[in-house]
Design a protein around this motif. Structure first.
Motif, short mmCIF file in Angstrom:
data_model
loop_
_atom_site.label_atom_id
_atom_site.label_comp_id
_atom_site.label_asym_id
_atom_site.label_seq_id
_atom_site.Cartn_x
_atom_site.Cartn_y
_atom_site.Cartn_z
N ILE A 186 0.62 -1.33 -0.10
CA ILE A 186 -0.09 0.06 -0.03
C ILE A 186 0.83 1.07 -0.17
O ILE A 186 0.76 2.10 -0.69
CB ILE A 186 -0.97 -0.05 1.25
N TRP A 187 1.93 1.41 0.75
CA TRP A 187 2.97 2.46 0.80
C TRP A 187 3.32 2.49 -0.67
O TRP A 187 3.57 3.74 -1.00
CB TRP A 187 3.91 2.05 1.84
N ILE A 188 3.95 1.48 -1.25
CA ILE A 188 4.77 1.73 -2.54
C ILE A 188 3.55 2.12 -3.58
O ILE A 188 3.67 3.10 -4.28
CB ILE A 188 5.08 0.15 -2.86
N ALA A 189 2.23 1.72 -3.38
CA ALA A 189 1.37 2.48 -4.27
C ALA A 189 1.14 3.82 -4.18
O ALA A 189 0.87 4.67 -4.95
CB ALA A 189 -0.22 1.39 -4.20
N ALA A 190 1.24 4.30 -2.84
CA ALA A 190 0.98 5.64 -2.61
C ALA A 190 2.08 6.19 -3.03
O ALA A 190 2.10 7.32 -3.50
CB ALA A 190 0.99 5.55 -1.04
N LEU A 191 3.43 5.87 -3.27
CA LEU A 191 4.71 6.29 -3.52
C LEU A 191 4.42 6.57 -5.04
O LEU A 191 4.60 7.51 -5.63
CB LEU A 191 5.90 5.58 -3.29
N THR A 223 -0.93 2.51 9.56
CA THR A 223 -0.57 1.46 8.37
C THR A 223 -1.96 0.99 7.95
O THR A 223 -3.20 1.15 8.42
CB THR A 223 -0.13 0.07 9.22
N LEU A 224 -1.95 0.54 6.81
CA LEU A 224 -3.14 -0.01 6.03
C LEU A 224 -2.74 -1.18 5.25
O LEU A 224 -1.87 -1.11 4.48
CB LEU A 224 -3.49 1.24 4.95
N ASP A 225 -3.67 -2.23 5.39
CA ASP A 225 -3.62 -3.26 4.69
C ASP A 225 -4.95 -4.04 3.88
O ASP A 225 -6.03 -3.53 4.51
CB ASP A 225 -3.10 -4.57 5.82
N VAL A 226 -4.74 -4.39 2.81
CA VAL A 226 -5.82 -5.07 1.92
C VAL A 226 -5.65 -6.52 2.25
O VAL A 226 -4.62 -6.93 1.69
CB VAL A 226 -6.04 -4.50 0.71
N GLU A 227 -6.73 -7.32 2.39
CA GLU A 227 -6.83 -8.85 2.22
C GLU A 227 -7.71 -9.06 1.60
O GLU A 227 -8.87 -8.60 1.43
CB GLU A 227 -6.76 -9.59 3.69
N LYS A 228 -7.74 -10.22 0.74
CA LYS A 228 -8.63 -11.10 -0.02
C LYS A 228 -9.51 -12.15 1.10
O LYS A 228 -8.54 -12.92 1.34
CB LYS A 228 -8.30 -11.58 -1.12
N GLU A 229 -10.62 -12.13 1.14
CA GLU A 229 -11.28 -13.04 2.16
C GLU A 229 -12.25 -13.95 0.90
O GLU A 229 -13.07 -13.24 0.33
CB GLU A 229 -12.22 -12.65 3.15
N VAL A 265 -10.29 -4.57 4.46
CA VAL A 265 -9.40 -3.31 4.62
C VAL A 265 -9.17 -3.13 6.28
O VAL A 265 -10.10 -3.06 7.05
CB VAL A 265 -10.12 -2.13 4.19
N ILE A 266 -7.98 -3.20 6.64
CA ILE A 266 -7.32 -2.87 8.01
C ILE A 266 -6.59 -1.67 8.09
O ILE A 266 -5.62 -1.55 7.60
CB ILE A 266 -6.55 -4.01 8.25
N MET A 267 -7.27 -0.90 9.11
CA MET A 267 -6.44 0.39 9.30
C MET A 267 -6.03 0.52 10.66
O MET A 267 -6.97 0.10 11.61
CB MET A 267 -7.65 1.50 9.17
N SER A 268 -4.93 0.69 10.75
CA SER A 268 -4.35 0.68 12.08
C SER A 268 -3.40 2.15 12.19
O SER A 268 -2.56 2.30 11.78
CB SER A 268 -3.47 -0.17 12.49
N GLY A 269 -4.18 3.02 13.24
CA GLY A 269 -3.68 4.19 13.56
C GLY A 269 -3.24 4.62 15.08
O GLY A 269 -4.13 4.44 15.73
N LYS A 270 -2.28 5.21 15.46
CA LYS A 270 -2.07 5.72 16.82
C LYS A 270 -3.05 6.41 17.30
O LYS A 270 -3.49 7.64 16.44
CB LYS A 270 -0.71 6.17 16.85
#
Length: 146
Positions: A33-38, A118-124, A134-139
């Motif tokens: 996801i970070w690479i795609a944002a880049l 952080t942001l993650d995408v998983e296929k279920e 979609v999993i978002m995790s922020g402080k």
């Protein structure tokens, strides 16, 4: 929404090399996801990261300067028209205030960081149709009283 020319070139090179963002994750040691944002100029690479990416994509080193520049972040003030992106906008319109209430009940008055995040995408897999997780995790950052 117009796609920057540098983004178009990066995406074309990725396609030409037959690489996925997950493949690039292994090369750069950063989340896909970070690479795609880049790629979309929403993140900044270090000189070393930019060199690795440019090399992996077989591009000229002139792209390093674009990848290491500080970005102007965000889509802009308009409502997104791409259907997939719009769904996230719609989710926040419908669930934004309820989500805010639940977060504040659990944590107090504050916000979720999009910087320490952080942001993650998983296929279920699902027999009724695959699902996007979609999993978002922020402080959590409490508002300061002064």
């Amino acid at each position: 929404m117009s796609i920057p020319q540098v983004t178009q070139k990066l995406l074309a090179a990725k396609k030409e090399k037959g690489l996925s963002f997950a493949d690039l994750e292994k090369i750069l040691n950063h989340d896909e996801i970070w690479i795609a944002a880049l790629f979309y100029l929403q993140a900044t690479a270090s000189e070393e990261e930019a060199k690795l990416l440019v090399e992996a994509l077989g591009l000229d080193t002139s792209y390093i300067q674009e990848l290491t520049a500080y970005p102007v972040k965000g889509l802009g003030p308009v409502v997104p028209t791409d259907p997939l992106i719009y769904r996230f906008y719609e989710i926040m319109q419908v669930y934004g205030l309820p989500l805010k209430d639940v977060i504040q009940e659990k944590f107090g008055d504050g916000i979720m960081s999009a910087i320490d995040f952080t942001l993650d995408v998983e296929k279920e897999e699902d027999p009724k149709g695959d699902r996007v997780k979609v999993i978002m995790s922020g402080k959590f950052l409490p508002y300061k009283k002064w």
